[in-house]
Write a protein that holds these residues in place. Structure first.
Motif, PDB file in Angstrom:
ATOM      1  N   GLU A 168       7.082  -7.678 -13.274  1.00  7.61           N
ATOM      2  CA  GLU A 168       6.418  -8.281 -14.368  1.00  7.61           C
ATOM      3  C   GLU A 168       5.126  -7.652 -14.477  1.00  7.61           C
ATOM      4  O   GLU A 168       4.746  -7.131 -15.619  1.00  7.61           O
ATOM      5  N   VAL A 169       4.593  -7.134 -13.294  1.00 10.34           N
ATOM      6  CA  VAL A 169       3.362  -6.251 -13.584  1.00 10.34           C
ATOM      7  C   VAL A 169       3.571  -5.080 -14.129  1.00 10.34           C
ATOM      8  O   VAL A 169       2.772  -4.659 -15.074  1.00 10.34           O
ATOM      9  N   ALA A 170       4.607  -4.362 -13.666  1.00 10.81           N
ATOM     10  CA  ALA A 170       4.808  -2.953 -14.304  1.00 10.81           C
ATOM     11  C   ALA A 170       5.311  -2.981 -15.665  1.00 10.81           C
ATOM     12  O   ALA A 170       5.086  -2.242 -16.410  1.00 10.81           O
ATOM     13  N   GLU A 171       6.188  -4.078 -16.070  1.00  8.29           N
ATOM     14  CA  GLU A 171       6.773  -4.268 -17.565  1.00  8.29           C
ATOM     15  C   GLU A 171       5.835  -4.871 -18.401  1.00  8.29           C
ATOM     16  O   GLU A 171       6.168  -4.587 -19.569  1.00  8.29           O
ATOM     17  N   GLN A 172       4.999  -5.601 -17.984  1.00  9.48           N
ATOM     18  CA  GLN A 172       4.194  -6.311 -19.028  1.00  9.48           C
ATOM     19  C   GLN A 172       2.958  -5.860 -18.888  1.00  9.48           C
ATOM     20  O   GLN A 172       1.760  -6.549 -18.984  1.00  9.48           O
ATOM     21  N   PHE A 173       2.436  -4.590 -18.867  1.00  7.73           N
ATOM     22  CA  PHE A 173       0.985  -3.752 -18.387  1.00  7.73           C
ATOM     23  C   PHE A 173       0.165  -3.948 -19.835  1.00  7.73           C
ATOM     24  O   PHE A 173      -0.790  -4.628 -19.638  1.00  7.73           O
ATOM     25  N   GLU A 174       0.870  -3.975 -20.841  1.00  5.28           N
ATOM     26  CA  GLU A 174       0.086  -4.207 -22.009  1.00  5.28           C
ATOM     27  C   GLU A 174      -0.458  -5.551 -22.371  1.00  5.28           C
ATOM     28  O   GLU A 174      -1.820  -5.682 -22.392  1.00  5.28           O
ATOM     29  N   VAL A 195      -6.880  -6.829 -10.224  1.00  2.00           N
ATOM     30  CA  VAL A 195      -7.096  -6.619 -11.625  1.00  2.00           C
ATOM     31  C   VAL A 195      -5.877  -5.534 -11.870  1.00  2.00           C
ATOM     32  O   VAL A 195      -5.933  -4.542 -11.112  1.00  2.00           O
ATOM     33  N   VAL A 196      -4.844  -5.910 -12.990  1.00  3.86           N
ATOM     34  CA  VAL A 196      -4.020  -4.912 -13.423  1.00  3.86           C
ATOM     35  C   VAL A 196      -4.603  -3.591 -13.934  1.00  3.86           C
ATOM     36  O   VAL A 196      -5.571  -3.849 -15.090  1.00  3.86           O
ATOM     37  N   ILE A 197      -4.428  -2.431 -13.443  1.00  2.17           N
ATOM     38  CA  ILE A 197      -4.984  -1.310 -14.146  1.00  2.17           C
ATOM     39  C   ILE A 197      -3.850  -0.194 -14.450  1.00  2.17           C
ATOM     40  O   ILE A 197      -2.748  -0.367 -13.919  1.00  2.17           O
ATOM     41  N   ARG A 198      -4.394   0.822 -14.934  1.00  3.01           N
ATOM     42  CA  ARG A 198      -3.643   2.005 -14.977  1.00  3.01           C
ATOM     43  C   ARG A 198      -4.340   3.107 -14.487  1.00  3.01           C
ATOM     44  O   ARG A 198      -5.653   3.434 -14.827  1.00  3.01           O
ATOM     45  N   THR A 199      -3.873   3.806 -13.226  1.00  5.72           N
ATOM     46  CA  THR A 199      -4.958   4.675 -12.718  1.00  5.72           C
ATOM     47  C   THR A 199      -5.133   6.163 -13.336  1.00  5.72           C
ATOM     48  O   THR A 199      -4.456   6.315 -14.611  1.00  5.72           O
ATOM     49  N   GLN A 200      -5.901   6.996 -12.794  1.00  8.44           N
ATOM     50  CA  GLN A 200      -6.120   8.316 -13.621  1.00  8.44           C
ATOM     51  C   GLN A 200      -4.659   9.138 -13.747  1.00  8.44           C
ATOM     52  O   GLN A 200      -4.618   9.774 -14.471  1.00  8.44           O
ATOM     53  N   THR A 201      -3.887   8.704 -12.902  1.00  8.53           N
ATOM     54  CA  THR A 201      -2.604   9.505 -12.969  1.00  8.53           C
ATOM     55  C   THR A 201      -1.501   8.779 -13.860  1.00  8.53           C
ATOM     56  O   THR A 201      -0.124   9.185 -14.054  1.00  8.53           O
TER      57      THR A 201
END
Length: 502
Positions: free
Chosen positions: A38-44, A116-122
């Motif tokens: 869910e975290v990976a697929e519902q990032f938005e 917290v759900v984030i997207r890293t620099q990579t």
């Protein structure tokens, strides 16, 4: 390369260090708000929100004040991102670890991470962890997917390892669960009641099989582990049920094969006021539903043969098939003629063979080459002691068997409810049993008594998880989570537990 004992000793040292810090490495409490998938697929929708995830660590990388961990639960995996200046420090009473204690973790440990759900620099979807708890400290290292876990004996003995390393194996048992869920739902939706019937029986019957025997101390009597659900379920028809089924284990004291296990799960249903032709139509619909729900398709490649379970089924007459292949009239033959045909086809001829046993072997020799789906009908009465005779031909019974890729994948009847006829057939079976045929049915006089009170006309059918194994494309032992094996303890375990008599 370090030995298993050395690796385990190192993890025990870490466990001891955790205890010295006051950390309970096996707390009872944990919490989760989202799965890894869910975290990976519902990032938005989750970006910037606080979540709690749990699972097993499968990878750890630490670079000074930063750490990247890979967390996996049953749904999938997600990256955990830890920073020394934002993660909370050690809180031993809560089993909470800080950055300084990460060196006490190993792949295989279970943890809980809040952040917290984030997207890293990579560009990696991650949980920026603020609170990090240890849930379970593992003492043995799990093989990596790169290392592999392929030895069949080891896989069967440590299926819990197998399912972690070879996740396709675990997904197989998810499908197996869906198979039985769909079976139950189809029957429930058609008005059937699931009633669990006994596993231990005074007299066992409903199939040709050698039973397991056990002793009940409370009654000081031997009991049999059921070989079939049939006779108790038909007693329920006599009790007033009209649609009834059971799903559960049955036990047949026979050898392992690619299609048979001494213990396996099976289903049987019984439907009052229906006949065998009603049952065939019902099962074609049931097969389509259950297979679609389990596999998402009705088109299968099984052992290199293309099987379309959505097409119209063929119907084969038993006597016609035997006559066309062997020139035998199943209703007018001798044991000598049957034995000759067995020998001609390089099939085993045993001293205990009878005409029914021999004819059945000849049919199975034909069956192995059938693609199907095919219904085999009009089975001779002497092969089917519990089925109702045909109105048109008293020498055959109202029986239908599904044959697909060389295997019988279900067996149904218009059920015999004439108590005199049933008694006489039981006597014939008992005589076969007394003559040395351990698989012949026992005389169940209580069942005959039930029939004398009256059982309505009915259709009944059973199938086992062999149906799942066939369409999954696996052997019997690959198709169950924990197959029985000869008891054995490896030398490493013996050395680790010297005070235990193994």
């Amino acid at each position: 390369m370090a030995t298993l004992k050395e690796l385990r000793d190192e993890r025990l040292r870490k466990l001891d260090d955790l205890k010295k810090l006051g950390v309970n490495a096996y707390p009872a409490e944990s919490a989760r708000t989202h799965t890894c998938r869910e975290v990976a697929e519902q990032f938005e929708s989750l970006e910037g929100q606080t979540v709690k995830v749990v699972g097993r660590l499968i990878g750890t990388r630490k670079f000074g004040k930063l750490a990247f961990l890979v967390l996996r639960d049953m749904s999938g995996q997600v990256q955990l991102f830890l920073k020394a200046d934002t993660i909370e420090p050690l809180n031993a009473p809560l089993s909470q670890l800080g950055m300084d204690e990460l060196n006490l973790l190993d792949p295989g440990d279970f943890v809980e991470a809040e952040g917290v759900v984030i997207r890293t620099q990579t560009g990696e979807v991650s949980v920026d962890v603020r609170k990090f708890r240890l849930l379970t400290k593992s003492l043995r290292p799990m093989p990596t997917e790169q290392e592999g876990f392929r030895d069949k004996e080891e896989r069967f003995r440590r299926r819990y390892v197998d399912m972690n390393v070879n996740r396709d194996v675990r997904e197989r048992f998810v499908r197996r669960s869906k198979f039985w869920q769909a079976t139950r739902k189809f029957l429930d939706d058609h008005g059937f009641y699931e009633v669990n019937v006994p596993v231990l029986e005074h007299t066992t019957g409903g199939a040709d099989a050698t039973p397991f025997v056990t002793h009940m101390d409370a009654l000081d009597q031997d009991f049999y582990l059921r070989i079939s659900h049939e006779l108790p379920l038909k007693r329920l028809l006599g009790a007033g049920f009209e649609k009834v089924y059971d799903v559960g284990p049955r036990f047949r004291n026979e050898n392992y094969t690619d299609e048979h296990l001494p213990e396996h799960i099976a289903m049987e249903w019984y439907w009052a006021y229906a006949n065998w032709q009603d049952g065939m139509k019902f099962m074609e619909e049931m097969y389509r539903y259950v297979l679609s729900e389990t596999f998402g398709t009705l088109q299968f490649d099984i052992q290199g043969k293309q099987v379309d379970m959505g097409k119209e089924w063929e119907v084969w007459d038993y006597a016609t098939v035997i006559r066309d292949h062997y020139g035998i009239d199943v209703h007018n033959t001798s044991i000598e003629e049957v034995s000759t045909k067995l020998a001609e086809n390089k099939l085993e001829v045993e001293k205990t063979d009878s005409i029914p046993r021999g004819i059945d072997k000849l049919w199975k020799h034909i069956r192995k080459d059938v693609v199907g789906p095919v219904w085999l009908v009009n089975t001779p009465k002497f092969i089917s002691p519990l089925a109702k005779s045909s109105v048109d031909n008293p020498d055959v019974v109202q029986r239908f068997q599904a044959v697909i890729v060389g295997s019988e994948l279900c067996n149904g009847f218009s059920e015999l409810n004439d108590p005199i006829d049933q008694y006489n057939r039981f006597i014939e079976q008992q005589q076969m049993r007394d003559g040395g045929d351990d698989e012949a049915m026992m005389l169940d006089i209580d069942f005959v008594e039930m029939l004398e009170y009256g059982m309505p006309p009915a259709c009944g059918l059973g199938y086992s998880e062999r149906v799942f194994w066939m369409f999954e494309g696996v052997t019997a032992r690959e198709g169950v989570p924990f197959p029985q094996l000869r008891s054995d303890i490896d030398e490493v375990t013996k050395s680790l537990y010297p005070n235990v008599k193994l």
